[in-house]
Design a protein around this motif. Structure first.
Motif, PDB file in Angstrom:
ATOM      1  N   ILE A 105      -4.576 -10.982   9.055  1.00 35.94           N
ATOM      2  CA  ILE A 105      -4.839  -9.930   8.075  1.00 35.94           C
ATOM      3  C   ILE A 105      -4.686 -10.470   6.651  1.00 35.94           C
ATOM      4  N   ASP A 130       1.168  -6.143   1.849  1.00 36.46           N
ATOM      5  CA  ASP A 130       1.453  -5.389   3.078  1.00 36.46           C
ATOM      6  C   ASP A 130       2.867  -4.815   3.039  1.00 36.46           C
ATOM      7  N   ARG A 157      -3.890  -2.444  -0.725  1.00 35.77           N
ATOM      8  CA  ARG A 157      -2.636  -1.972  -0.122  1.00 35.77           C
ATOM      9  C   ARG A 157      -2.743  -1.846   1.397  1.00 35.77           C
ATOM     10  N   SER A 158      -1.627  -2.161   2.075  1.00 36.70           N
ATOM     11  CA  SER A 158      -1.527  -2.004   3.524  1.00 36.70           C
ATOM     12  C   SER A 158      -0.098  -1.603   3.836  1.00 36.70           C
ATOM     13  N   ARG A 164       1.767  -3.099   8.124  1.00 37.87           N
ATOM     14  CA  ARG A 164       1.171  -3.019   9.446  1.00 37.87           C
ATOM     15  C   ARG A 164       0.612  -4.356   9.917  1.00 37.87           C
TER      16      ARG A 164
END
Length: 343
Positions: A115, A268, A289-290, A293
């Motif tokens: 990611i 994250d 933005r995360s 996760r």
């Protein structure tokens, strides 16, 4: 409390659960091989004397005082399944007794690296920004939509921290033919060169990179070590990708650097989780933005159970654990990453 001949495991894996980290098949195998005493981390110290005396393994890392440790006469390993070593036990006494403290955190390396790579490509090619513009009817077509776009391929990349996360990212970047510099004060230069990266100072990583990935855990020495001066030193328009823990960054300074347009960023992790609805990070332009996760995938959680079973099988034969990462006496107490509250 009567015990059978199977080794005893105290199970207090918070915030995980046995169902989360074991498949049904592996859960049955665990129950076949071991006597399980399931409890919560705050109740471990008050378990029956016979349970504490016979426990071979603790699954989880509950608080363990010197007094409780003295009652754990048969303990061989504390198996942390949260991934962050906690400063909640007398490590010197634990190591003096030959008890292993091991963590399954390596299961998150590939999901986090993947990611993180996605974030870098998104920032480089404005994928999310272009999608939002399209939804709002003000998209730019063709070359007009690539005013700030760049290629990851062949770019200068810096990695801060070269543990499991940094190494997994380095493997993924191989096909992009990047020039990779790494700053990690806990590793000798030869190990970095063996992985095909260039050892570098933090200053060189920041000033000479188009993409900076932060994969460093929080320690007693590096809280907030990336602040205003460090962000100002970065190349204008460079991408800063934060994948480890928010405490390594002065987050207000990061938002300021992004808000000024000097850099773009993705994160994250955040200083408060969940993040308050009125926190400026929620609306900061230039920030992807995360919600913490990156590693939280079922495939990773189930790998934890596999690692635990394999290492317990080795230790049952008086062999050292090989799948999980062993805590080192020199660094265990220096780790300061906050444990997660949500899986």
């Amino acid at each position: 409390m009567p015990m059978n001949t199977k080794p005893l495991v105290i199970c207090a894996p918070e915030p995980r659960s046995l169902d989360l980290i074991f498949t049904d098949e592996k859960r049955r195998l665990l129950q076949e091989r071991y006597t399980l005493v399931e409890t919560t981390e705050d109740k471990v110290a008050s378990l029956d004397e016979e349970v504490l005396a016979q426990a071979r393994y603790i699954l989880g890392q509950p608080p363990i005082s010197s007094e409780t440790l003295a009652r754990l006469n048969s303990l061989r390993a504390v198996i942390n399944v949260e991934s962050n070593l906690l400063d909640n036990m007398p490590y010197e006494e634990v190591f003096a007794r030959g008890i292993h403290v091991i963590t399954t955190g390596a299961v998150f390396a590939v999901p986090v690296a993947e990611i993180g790579l996605g974030f870098a490509i998104d920032l480089a090619r404005c994928i999310t920004e272009s999608d939002l513009a399209f939804r709002n009817g003000n998209e730019k077509w063709g070359g007009e939509g690539n005013g700030s776009a760049r290629l990851l391929t062949g770019s200068d990349v810096g990695i801060v921290g070269f543990g499991d996360l940094g190494r997994a990212l380095n493997r993924l970047l191989t096909g992009f033919r990047c020039k990779i510099k790494v700053f990690d004060p806990w590793l000798p230069p030869s190990i970095l060169r063996d992985h095909g990266v260039e050892p570098a100072s933090l200053q060189d990583v920041l000033t000479q990179s188009d993409f900076v990935f932060v994969m460093a855990a929080v320690t007693t020495e590096n809280r907030g070590f990336l602040g205003s001066e460090e962000f100002a030193a970065m190349r204008k328009g460079a991408a800063f990708i934060l994948m480890s823990r928010a405490d390594v960054v002065d987050f207000d300074a990061l938002l300021e650097a992004v808000g000024s347009g000097h850099i773009v960023a993705a994160s994250d992790v955040f200083p408060l989780e969940p993040l308050p609805l009125d926190h400026p990070a929620r609306s900061a332009p230039g920030l992807l933005r995360s919600a913490h996760r990156a590693g939280a995938m079922d495939v990773a959680f189930k790998q934890m159970g596999d690692m635990v079973l394999e290492d317990m099988a080795l230790m049952d034969r008086d062999l050292p654990p090989m799948r999980c990462k062993r805590a080192e006496r020199e660094t265990a107490r220096r780790m300061r990453s906050k444990p997660v509250d949500v899986n």
